[in-house]
Motif scaffolding. Structure first.
Motif, PDB file in Angstrom:
ATOM      1  N   THR A   1       0.855  -1.188   0.000  1.00  0.00           N
ATOM      2  CA  THR A   1       0.000   0.000   0.000  1.00  0.00           C
ATOM      3  C   THR A   1       0.892   1.240   0.000  1.00  0.00           C
ATOM      4  OG1 THR A   1      -1.912   1.028   1.060  1.00  0.00           O
ATOM      5  CG2 THR A   1      -0.196   0.225   2.543  1.00  0.00           C
TER       6      THR A   1
ATOM      7  N   TRP B   1      -2.214   6.388  -1.460  1.00  0.00           N
ATOM      8  CA  TRP B   1      -3.470   5.652  -1.690  1.00  0.00           C
ATOM      9  C   TRP B   1      -4.395   5.798  -0.478  1.00  0.00           C
ATOM     10  CZ3 TRP B   1      -6.905   2.163   0.176  1.00  0.00           C
ATOM     11  CH2 TRP B   1      -7.814   1.608  -0.721  1.00  0.00           C
TER      12      TRP B   1
ATOM     13  N   ARG C   1      -8.021   7.729  -0.645  1.00  0.00           N
ATOM     14  CA  ARG C   1      -9.263   6.943  -0.551  1.00  0.00           C
ATOM     15  C   ARG C   1      -9.975   7.058   0.786  1.00  0.00           C
ATOM     16  NH1 ARG C   1      -9.941   3.617  -5.413  1.00  0.00           N
ATOM     17  NH2 ARG C   1      -8.059   4.164  -6.557  1.00  0.00           N
TER      18      ARG C   1
ATOM     19  N   CYS D   1     -19.942  -0.758  14.854  1.00  0.00           N
ATOM     20  CA  CYS D   1     -19.578   0.664  14.915  1.00  0.00           C
ATOM     21  C   CYS D   1     -20.709   1.525  15.462  1.00  0.00           C
ATOM     22  CB  CYS D   1     -19.174   1.178  13.536  1.00  0.00           C
ATOM     23  SG  CYS D   1     -17.680   0.411  12.924  1.00  0.00           S
TER      24      CYS D   1
ATOM     25  N   ARG E   1      -4.600  -5.818   2.819  1.00  0.00           N
ATOM     26  CA  ARG E   1      -4.461  -4.360   2.682  1.00  0.00           C
ATOM     27  C   ARG E   1      -5.803  -3.658   2.511  1.00  0.00           C
ATOM     28  NH1 ARG E   1      -2.377  -3.075  -3.509  1.00  0.00           N
ATOM     29  NH2 ARG E   1      -4.144  -4.082  -4.550  1.00  0.00           N
TER      30      ARG E   1
ATOM     31  N   MET F   1     -14.575  -7.722   4.544  1.00  0.00           N
ATOM     32  CA  MET F   1     -15.390  -6.574   4.126  1.00  0.00           C
ATOM     33  C   MET F   1     -15.394  -6.421   2.616  1.00  0.00           C
ATOM     34  SD  MET F   1     -14.808  -2.614   5.233  1.00  0.00           S
ATOM     35  CE  MET F   1     -13.511  -2.364   4.054  1.00  0.00           C
TER      36      MET F   1
ATOM     37  N   GLY G   1     -15.586  -3.534   0.609  1.00  0.00           N
ATOM     38  CA  GLY G   1     -15.480  -2.098   0.857  1.00  0.00           C
ATOM     39  C   GLY G   1     -16.256  -1.214  -0.098  1.00  0.00           C
ATOM     40  N   ARG G   2     -16.142  -1.508  -1.391  1.00  0.00           N
ATOM     41  CA  ARG G   2     -16.765  -0.632  -2.388  1.00  0.00           C
ATOM     42  C   ARG G   2     -18.288  -0.619  -2.225  1.00  0.00           C
ATOM     43  NH1 ARG G   2     -14.844  -1.729  -8.397  1.00  0.00           N
ATOM     44  NH2 ARG G   2     -13.030  -2.309  -7.178  1.00  0.00           N
TER      45      ARG G   2
ATOM     46  N   LEU H   1     -19.955  -1.399   0.508  1.00  0.00           N
ATOM     47  CA  LEU H   1     -20.290  -0.769   1.783  1.00  0.00           C
ATOM     48  C   LEU H   1     -20.230   0.753   1.671  1.00  0.00           C
ATOM     49  CD1 LEU H   1     -21.012  -1.095   4.723  1.00  0.00           C
ATOM     50  CD2 LEU H   1     -18.613  -1.491   5.249  1.00  0.00           C
ATOM     51  N   PHE H   2     -19.268   1.242   0.913  1.00  0.00           N
ATOM     52  CA  PHE H   2     -19.088   2.676   0.716  1.00  0.00           C
ATOM     53  C   PHE H   2     -20.387   3.301   0.190  1.00  0.00           C
ATOM     54  CE2 PHE H   2     -17.898   6.476  -1.554  1.00  0.00           C
ATOM     55  CZ  PHE H   2     -16.916   7.052  -0.753  1.00  0.00           C
TER      56      PHE H   2
ATOM     57  N   HIS I   1     -19.760   9.304  12.066  1.00  0.00           N
ATOM     58  CA  HIS I   1     -18.896   8.135  12.246  1.00  0.00           C
ATOM     59  C   HIS I   1     -17.599   8.384  11.473  1.00  0.00           C
ATOM     60  CE1 HIS I   1     -17.383   4.216  12.733  1.00  0.00           C
ATOM     61  NE2 HIS I   1     -17.795   3.687  11.596  1.00  0.00           N
TER      62      HIS I   1
ATOM     63  N   ALA J   1     -15.192   6.889   9.644  1.00  0.00           N
ATOM     64  CA  ALA J   1     -14.756   5.697   8.901  1.00  0.00           C
ATOM     65  C   ALA J   1     -13.923   6.096   7.693  1.00  0.00           C
ATOM     66  CB  ALA J   1     -15.964   4.878   8.457  1.00  0.00           C
ATOM     67  N   ASN J   2     -14.351   7.161   7.023  1.00  0.00           N
ATOM     68  CA  ASN J   2     -13.713   7.539   5.762  1.00  0.00           C
ATOM     69  C   ASN J   2     -14.043   9.008   5.486  1.00  0.00           C
ATOM     70  OD1 ASN J   2     -13.381   8.042   2.924  1.00  0.00           O
ATOM     71  ND2 ASN J   2     -13.300   5.833   2.601  1.00  0.00           N
TER      72      ASN J   2
ATOM     73  N   ARG K   1     -14.095  10.647   2.814  1.00  0.00           N
ATOM     74  CA  ARG K   1     -14.965  10.862   1.644  1.00  0.00           C
ATOM     75  C   ARG K   1     -16.442  10.691   2.023  1.00  0.00           C
ATOM     76  NH1 ARG K   1     -13.743   7.193  -3.032  1.00  0.00           N
ATOM     77  NH2 ARG K   1     -12.882   5.754  -1.514  1.00  0.00           N
TER      78      ARG K   1
ATOM     79  N   ASN L   1     -10.747   4.262  11.773  1.00  0.00           N
ATOM     80  CA  ASN L   1     -12.082   3.845  12.205  1.00  0.00           C
ATOM     81  C   ASN L   1     -11.950   3.028  13.491  1.00  0.00           C
ATOM     82  OD1 ASN L   1     -14.536   2.630  12.605  1.00  0.00           O
ATOM     83  ND2 ASN L   1     -14.833   2.018  10.467  1.00  0.00           N
TER      84      ASN L   1
ATOM     85  N   PHE M   1     -22.918   4.385  11.055  1.00  0.00           N
ATOM     86  CA  PHE M   1     -23.341   3.122  10.424  1.00  0.00           C
ATOM     87  C   PHE M   1     -22.287   2.072  10.750  1.00  0.00           C
ATOM     88  CE2 PHE M   1     -20.215   2.602   7.070  1.00  0.00           C
ATOM     89  CZ  PHE M   1     -19.644   3.870   7.044  1.00  0.00           C
TER      90      PHE M   1
HETATM   91  N1  COA Z   1      -3.503   0.089  -0.887  1.00  0.00           N
HETATM   92  C1  COA Z   1      -3.376   0.128  -2.228  1.00  0.00           C
HETATM   93  N2  COA Z   1      -4.327  -0.350  -3.060  1.00  0.00           N
HETATM   94  C2  COA Z   1      -5.434  -0.887  -2.487  1.00  0.00           C
HETATM   95  C3  COA Z   1      -5.612  -0.963  -1.097  1.00  0.00           C
HETATM   96  C4  COA Z   1      -4.584  -0.448  -0.292  1.00  0.00           C
HETATM   97  N3  COA Z   1      -4.657  -0.454   1.048  1.00  0.00           N
HETATM   98  N4  COA Z   1      -6.806  -1.540  -0.853  1.00  0.00           N
HETATM   99  C5  COA Z   1      -7.352  -1.818  -2.032  1.00  0.00           C
HETATM  100  N5  COA Z   1      -6.545  -1.438  -3.035  1.00  0.00           N
HETATM  101  C6  COA Z   1      -6.751  -1.522  -4.469  1.00  0.00           C
HETATM  102  C7  COA Z   1      -7.799  -2.546  -4.838  1.00  0.00           C
HETATM  103  O1  COA Z   1      -7.232  -3.840  -4.895  1.00  0.00           O
HETATM  104  C8  COA Z   1      -8.270  -2.043  -6.184  1.00  0.00           C
HETATM  105  O2  COA Z   1      -7.339  -2.437  -7.150  1.00  0.00           O
HETATM  106  P1  COA Z   1      -7.848  -2.874  -8.631  1.00  0.00           P
HETATM  107  O3  COA Z   1      -8.517  -1.641  -9.186  1.00  0.00           O
HETATM  108  O4  COA Z   1      -6.581  -3.253  -9.298  1.00  0.00           O
HETATM  109  O5  COA Z   1      -8.807  -3.997  -8.386  1.00  0.00           O
HETATM  110  C9  COA Z   1      -8.169  -0.521  -6.050  1.00  0.00           C
HETATM  111  O6  COA Z   1      -7.294  -0.280  -4.936  1.00  0.00           O
HETATM  112  C10 COA Z   1      -9.506   0.156  -5.791  1.00  0.00           C
HETATM  113  O7  COA Z   1     -10.168  -0.559  -4.771  1.00  0.00           O
HETATM  114  P2  COA Z   1     -11.627  -0.165  -4.289  1.00  0.00           P
HETATM  115  O8  COA Z   1     -12.055  -1.118  -3.224  1.00  0.00           O
HETATM  116  O9  COA Z   1     -12.520   0.040  -5.471  1.00  0.00           O
HETATM  117  O10 COA Z   1     -11.315   1.274  -3.665  1.00  0.00           O
HETATM  118  P3  COA Z   1     -12.320   2.316  -3.044  1.00  0.00           P
HETATM  119  O11 COA Z   1     -12.164   3.610  -3.715  1.00  0.00           O
HETATM  120  O12 COA Z   1     -13.717   1.762  -2.919  1.00  0.00           O
HETATM  121  O13 COA Z   1     -11.739   2.482  -1.578  1.00  0.00           O
HETATM  122  C11 COA Z   1     -12.258   1.721   0.650  1.00  0.00           C
HETATM  123  C12 COA Z   1     -11.697   1.363  -0.725  1.00  0.00           C
HETATM  124  C13 COA Z   1     -12.256   0.474   1.526  1.00  0.00           C
HETATM  125  C14 COA Z   1     -11.366   2.777   1.266  1.00  0.00           C
HETATM  126  C15 COA Z   1     -13.695   2.293   0.480  1.00  0.00           C
HETATM  127  O14 COA Z   1     -14.437   1.441  -0.348  1.00  0.00           O
HETATM  128  C16 COA Z   1     -14.405   2.426   1.786  1.00  0.00           C
HETATM  129  O15 COA Z   1     -14.046   3.243   2.620  1.00  0.00           O
HETATM  130  N6  COA Z   1     -15.481   1.655   1.991  1.00  0.00           N
HETATM  131  C17 COA Z   1     -16.227   1.716   3.231  1.00  0.00           C
HETATM  132  C18 COA Z   1     -15.464   1.001   4.312  1.00  0.00           C
HETATM  133  C19 COA Z   1     -15.987   1.276   5.669  1.00  0.00           C
HETATM  134  O16 COA Z   1     -16.418   2.355   5.964  1.00  0.00           O
HETATM  135  N7  COA Z   1     -15.923   0.257   6.549  1.00  0.00           N
HETATM  136  C20 COA Z   1     -16.294   0.354   7.910  1.00  0.00           C
HETATM  137  C21 COA Z   1     -17.748   0.436   8.079  1.00  0.00           C
HETATM  138  S1  COA Z   1     -18.165   0.704   9.743  1.00  0.00           S
END
Ligand code: COA
Length: 314
Positions: free
Chosen positions: A29, A33, A37, A112, A151, A204, A206-207, A209-210, A241, A243-244, A246, A271, A301
């Protein structure tokens, strides 16, 4: 009819800080990134401490800030999904750490969202005149159930605890709490044991859930204001909350709320699950941002999915 007023808050974070640069050495990672994100730059991770240890420290600080004798606490509610022991509950361990005896103490788990659920339960007891002082804590050590080789999840979470003391009062106070659950998305975020002798591990999508989180929180905030007859202009602070970043920005935009009226701690805490809201609230209070009588909305959430909000006058 009594209202629940916050008379003291406290927090506890493990000493060890894990930065994005530390994570670069652990998984594939990068700081860029994670920042882009999620907005997270560092989080605190326990070494030997348990959720009960963190909860006890946060509780002690909240009681000192409330300026009351701990013996006045009538009830202890601890929200956690990572209890130190399966039994007795974390609330009992906190009670012991406070050196008090006899008051009921229990845990609840809504992932959470746990702190809002705990706040809601506490508010019912106070508004019905059953208890005068309630200690409400959110504590989690998700680092213990995170897969440190994954990751997609390990960069998101941190450990910590936050606590508040509520007191029965004739002036508001908590104006209302609103709780929801829907298990249709139970597999989007979950933790089960993989083997009989291992800890549960977080999984999880992630996408997915986002998107759910953004839509749910946007609607939740508007509905909460509507239910109480307020407009977005009336709100002094949103405590969302953490979490993110964005997701936080999307919720603020929908409420037409400038970001300087949104408490943000995700950058330095990640988070922290059930601790997320009370940690953020305490941060807002300690920094002098949230002032007496201001209108504050908490919203959250989490796994379940569970979600909920609270509207209050600080
Ligand atoms: N470092 C680098 N790359 C990473 C990575 C990391 N830590 N984690 C994932 N990636 C990669 C993925 O493998 C993917 O690669 P690909 O395009 O080659 O497949 C790319 O980054 C995009 O992944 P994606 O999951 O689409 O990213 P995203 O923009 O949705 O961001 C989260 C990921 C998890 C940050 C985001 O979806 C999120 O915050 N979701 C909600 C999570 C949450 O709130 N959880 C707790 C709830 S209480």
């Amino acid at each position: 009819m009594y209202y629940s007023r916050i008379i003291g808050s406290g927090s506890s974070l493990p000493e060890r800080r894990l930065t994005n640069f530390d994570l670069e050495k652990m998984v594939d990672t990068s700081d860029a990134w994670i920042m882009e994100r999620t907005g997270i730059s560092s989080r605190h991770i326990v070494t030997d401490e348990s959720s009960a240890d963190l909860a006890s420290e946060a509780a002690k600080e909240a009681i000192v800030n409330a300026d009351i004798d701990p013996k006045l606490i009538d009830l202890i509610i601890v929200a956690t999904c990572t209890p130190e022991r399966l039994l007795p509950n974390t609330g009992c361990l906190v009670q012991n750490a406070l050196g008090i005896r006899g008051c009921p103490a229990f845990d609840l788990n809504a992932a959470c969202s746990g702190f809002i659920y705990a706040l809601s339960v506490a508010d019912q007891y106070i508004s019905r005149g059953l208890y005068k002082h309630i200690l409400t804590v959110g504590t989690d050590t998700l680092s213990k159930i995170v897969n440190w080789e994954d990751r997609t999840t390990c960069v998101l979470f941190g450990d910590g605890a936050g606590a508040i003391v509520l007191r029965a009062d004739h002036t508001p106070g908590i104006l209302g709490t609103h709780l929801y659950s829907d298990a249709a998305n139970r597999d989007v975020l979950y933790a089960t044991k993989t083997h009989a002798d291992t800890s549960p591990i977080i999984k999880m999508r992630g996408r997915e859930l986002f998107k759910v989180a953004v839509n749910t929180l946007e609607k939740l905030a508007i509905d909460t204001l509507d239910k109480h007859g307020f407009k977005h202009d009336d709100l002094d602070w949103l405590v969302p909350h953490q979490a993110n970043l964005r997701i936080i920005k999307a919720a603020a935009k929908r409420l037409k709320l400038p970001l300087d009226r949104v408490i943000q701690t995700v950058q330095k805490h990640g988070n922290t699950s059930a601790a997320s809201l009370p940690l953020a609230l305490h941060d807002g209070i300690q920094s002098g941002k949230v002032k007496q009588n201001e209108l504050v909305m908490l919203e959250v959430f989490g796994a379940g999915l569970t979600w909920g909000s609270a509207l209050l006058r600080y």
